[in-house]
Design an enzyme around this catalytic site. Structure first.
Site, PDB file in Angstrom:
ATOM      1  N   GLY A  14       0.983  -1.151  -0.130  1.00 45.89           N
ATOM      2  CA  GLY A  14      -0.064  -0.075   0.067  1.00 45.89           C
ATOM      3  C   GLY A  14       0.907   1.300  -0.001  1.00 45.89           C
ATOM      4  CB  ILE A  16       1.622   3.733   4.898  1.00 45.04           C
ATOM      5  CG1 ILE A  16       0.610   4.894   4.625  1.00 45.04           C
ATOM      6  CG2 ILE A  16       2.489   3.742   6.027  1.00 45.04           C
ATOM      7  CD1 ILE A  16      -0.458   5.161   6.008  1.00 45.04           C
ATOM      8  NE  ARG A  92     -16.022   5.935   8.146  1.00 48.21           N
ATOM      9  CZ  ARG A  92     -16.811   5.900   9.084  1.00 48.21           C
ATOM     10  NH1 ARG A  92     -18.183   6.126   9.124  1.00 48.21           N
ATOM     11  NH2 ARG A  92     -16.361   6.049  10.432  1.00 48.21           N
ATOM     12  NE  ARG A  98     -17.427   6.068  15.565  1.00 48.90           N
ATOM     13  CZ  ARG A  98     -16.992   6.612  16.584  1.00 48.90           C
ATOM     14  NH1 ARG A  98     -16.094   7.542  16.050  1.00 48.90           N
ATOM     15  NH2 ARG A  98     -17.168   6.360  17.905  1.00 48.90           N
ATOM     16  CG  ASP A 159      -2.347  12.714  14.928  1.00 52.10           C
ATOM     17  OD1 ASP A 159      -2.947  12.934  14.009  1.00 52.10           O
ATOM     18  OD2 ASP A 159      -2.390  11.605  15.547  1.00 52.10           O
ATOM     19  CG  HIS A 187      -4.786   8.769  14.131  1.00 56.77           C
ATOM     20  ND1 HIS A 187      -4.014   9.799  13.929  1.00 56.77           N
ATOM     21  CD2 HIS A 187      -5.181   8.107  13.124  1.00 56.77           C
ATOM     22  CE1 HIS A 187      -4.143   9.958  12.731  1.00 56.77           C
ATOM     23  NE2 HIS A 187      -4.771   8.886  12.108  1.00 56.77           N
TER      24      HIS A 187
HETATM   25  P1  NAX Z   1      -3.666   1.700   1.151  1.00 56.10           P
HETATM   26  O1  NAX Z   1      -4.916   1.316   0.797  1.00 56.10           O
HETATM   27  O2  NAX Z   1      -2.674   2.437   0.268  1.00 56.10           O
HETATM   28  O3  NAX Z   1      -2.749   0.495   1.519  1.00 56.10           O
HETATM   29  C1  NAX Z   1      -3.283  -0.630   2.501  1.00 56.10           C
HETATM   30  C2  NAX Z   1      -2.672  -1.944   2.054  1.00 56.10           C
HETATM   31  O4  NAX Z   1      -3.071  -3.043   3.113  1.00 56.10           O
HETATM   32  C3  NAX Z   1      -3.248  -2.495   0.747  1.00 56.10           C
HETATM   33  O5  NAX Z   1      -2.127  -2.717  -0.141  1.00 56.10           O
HETATM   34  C4  NAX Z   1      -3.994  -3.567   1.212  1.00 56.10           C
HETATM   35  O6  NAX Z   1      -3.907  -4.449   0.076  1.00 56.10           O
HETATM   36  C5  NAX Z   1      -3.609  -3.984   2.446  1.00 56.10           C
HETATM   37  N1  NAX Z   1      -4.360  -4.886   3.338  1.00 56.10           N
HETATM   38  C6  NAX Z   1      -5.703  -4.781   3.531  1.00 56.10           C
HETATM   39  N2  NAX Z   1      -6.035  -5.621   4.663  1.00 56.10           N
HETATM   40  C7  NAX Z   1      -4.907  -6.326   4.712  1.00 56.10           C
HETATM   41  C8  NAX Z   1      -4.641  -7.421   5.473  1.00 56.10           C
HETATM   42  N3  NAX Z   1      -5.624  -8.005   6.185  1.00 56.10           N
HETATM   43  N4  NAX Z   1      -3.496  -8.151   5.680  1.00 56.10           N
HETATM   44  C9  NAX Z   1      -2.598  -7.303   5.201  1.00 56.10           C
HETATM   45  N5  NAX Z   1      -2.454  -6.341   4.334  1.00 56.10           N
HETATM   46  C10 NAX Z   1      -3.883  -5.680   4.049  1.00 56.10           C
HETATM   47  O7  NAX Z   1      -3.450   2.575   2.473  1.00 56.10           O
HETATM   48  P2  NAX Z   1      -2.520   3.149   3.113  1.00 56.10           P
HETATM   49  O8  NAX Z   1      -2.557   4.722   2.668  1.00 56.10           O
HETATM   50  O9  NAX Z   1      -1.222   2.590   3.049  1.00 56.10           O
HETATM   51  O10 NAX Z   1      -3.079   3.450   4.583  1.00 56.10           O
HETATM   52  C11 NAX Z   1      -3.217   2.566   5.391  1.00 56.10           C
HETATM   53  C12 NAX Z   1      -3.949   2.930   6.769  1.00 56.10           C
HETATM   54  O11 NAX Z   1      -3.004   3.665   7.403  1.00 56.10           O
HETATM   55  C13 NAX Z   1      -5.251   3.284   6.838  1.00 56.10           C
HETATM   56  O12 NAX Z   1      -5.873   2.291   7.324  1.00 56.10           O
HETATM   57  C14 NAX Z   1      -5.180   4.612   6.929  1.00 56.10           C
HETATM   58  O13 NAX Z   1      -6.347   5.038   7.426  1.00 56.10           O
HETATM   59  C15 NAX Z   1      -4.238   4.586   8.003  1.00 56.10           C
HETATM   60  N6  NAX Z   1      -3.553   6.075   8.322  1.00 56.10           N
HETATM   61  C16 NAX Z   1      -3.251   6.094   9.848  1.00 56.10           C
HETATM   62  C17 NAX Z   1      -2.452   7.199  10.160  1.00 56.10           C
HETATM   63  C18 NAX Z   1      -2.295   7.501  11.612  1.00 56.10           C
HETATM   64  O14 NAX Z   1      -1.779   8.454  12.019  1.00 56.10           O
HETATM   65  N7  NAX Z   1      -2.465   6.497  12.414  1.00 56.10           N
HETATM   66  C19 NAX Z   1      -2.332   8.242   9.280  1.00 56.10           C
HETATM   67  C20 NAX Z   1      -2.032   7.827   7.697  1.00 56.10           C
HETATM   68  C21 NAX Z   1      -3.329   6.813   7.310  1.00 56.10           C
HETATM   69  O15 NAX Z   1      -4.463   7.760   7.135  1.00 56.10           O
END
Ligand code: NAX
Length: 326
Positions: A14, A16, A92, A98, A159, A187
């Site tokens: 993904g 990140i 989501r 939620r 944050d 968060h």
């Molecule tokens: P992406 O959708 O680009 O990447 C997520 C990846 O996770 C995808 O490649 C998907 O195939 C994979 N995935 C899904 N389910 C899985 C599982 N069961 N096992 C292994 N891999 C799985 O999202 P991205 O932009 O990388 O964000 C990832 C997460 O970080 C999201 O939930 C996002 O909301 C969260 N964030 C959290 C932040 C924080 O400060 N705590 C800030 C940044 C981000 O918004």
């Protein structure tokens, strides 16, 4: 050279994950003398994309990258892992409530907690990035009864970093001048960025910014920064989120700077009246691979109200997935 340590990343293909893997392999997280074995987890449909990530990792010829494992099996990804960065989560979808979102993520973080429990190092340090991060961390923790519950943490460092920059910018100072920022709670948009203990170049922050700016601009801007990035970039924060995840793990593993602290989502222990049962962001000092909540800071009525509001939201999230915690 030290022996390699194992670092698992979920959602590694993904946005990140694509940032994280390379920075960890280059030594940004654990130091330029610490070789790493990356253990990358993805869902089956993303394995081809993950293969591409592995190819690029190899093409970097990183001196510290001892091995890379790519898998869709959490039992393989978490085998003997010393660090686990749980990034992959269910976003989501349209019309999703939620509670549905929390439950859908429970179906990911419960089994991953179980796999960590069965296969990870007994000292594994877990950071949950995938949202809703605090409650996902709680679900993973509950599914891992044989691991130290303290070792399940959630990311609020992004944050924290955002808040530091906002304050530095406002006072025309460098971010290096800002110390003792605090993010309390979840968060989410209820998080409470608190500057009451903050110093900027050694002087109290509260004496350098107007209270009105703090309450009406700074707090909502930090709370809404993620949405502002999405609006500007057309995609959610990725490089900054990966950077914050690296900061979180590096602080935890290698320690915080003397005289400063960081914000970490950690299991509440009753400090500041936040009762156990939620993963709540507190100011933390890290030393020798462990963290402790900074206690006994003075709390104003204004702060108390905001700290309780974000606690209340976490309790509601918990109530929505209570059946997953048994
Ligand atoms: P992406 O959708 O680009 O990447 C997520 C990846 O996770 C995808 O490649 C998907 O195939 C994979 N995935 C899904 N389910 C899985 C599982 N069961 N096992 C292994 N891999 C799985 O999202 P991205 O932009 O990388 O964000 C990832 C997460 O970080 C999201 O939930 C996002 O909301 C969260 N964030 C959290 C932040 C924080 O400060 N705590 C800030 C940044 C981000 O918004």
């Amino acid at each position: 050279m030290k022996n390699p340590v194992r670092v698992a990343i979920t959602g590694a293909a993904g946005n990140i994950g694509y940032q994280l893997a390379f920075r960890i392999a280059s030594g940004d997280m654990l130091g330029k003398d610490q070789p790493v074995i990356l253990q990358l987890l993805e869902i089956t449909p993303a394995l081809d994309a993950l293969k591409g990530v592995v190819m690029e990792l190899r093409d970097c010829a990183f001196p510290l990258l001892a091995d890379v494992i790519a898998t869709d099996d959490a039992n393989v990804a978490f085998a003997d892992t010393d660090y686990a960065l749980l990034v992959g989560a269910r976003p989501r979808g349209p019309g999703m409530e939620r509670k549905d979102l929390l439950e859908a993520n429970g179906a990911i973080f419960g089994p991953q907690g179980k796999a960590l429990n069965a296969h990870a190092s007994r000292d594994v340090k877990v950071l949950v990035v995938g949202n809703p991060a605090n409650t996902n961390a709680l679900i993973a923790q509950a599914a891992a009864p044989d691991l130290n519950p303290r070792n399940f943490t959630a990311m609020t460092r992004l944050d924290h970093n955002r808040a530091m920059w906002q304050l530095a910018e406002k006072t025309d100072k460098h971010v290096n001048d800002v110390q003792k920022m605090i993010i309390w709670g979840n968060h989410s948009a209820t998080q409470y960025p608190d500057i009451s203990q903050c110093t900027i170049a050694g002087q109290a922050a509260t004496s350098q910014v107007a209270n009105d700016w703090y309450e009406s601009t700074f707090i909502p801007d930090v709370q809404q920064r993620g949405a502002a990035v999405i609006k500007a970039r057309g995609a959610s924060s990725a490089a900054s989120a990966a950077s914050a995840a690296i900061d979180h793990m590096r602080s935890w593993a290698l320690g915080t700077a003397s005289g400063d602290w960081v914000s970490m989502g950690v299991p509440a222990d009753g400090s500041y009246g936040i009762e156990p049962g939620v993963i709540y962001s507190f100011p933390c000092v890290c030393e020798k691979g462990d963290y402790r909540i900074v206690t006994d800071l003075p709390i104003s009525d204004f702060s108390r109200e905001k700290m309780q509001a974000t606690d209340e939201e976490l309790r509601q999230e918990r109530a929505a997935i209570e059946d997953l915690l048994r």
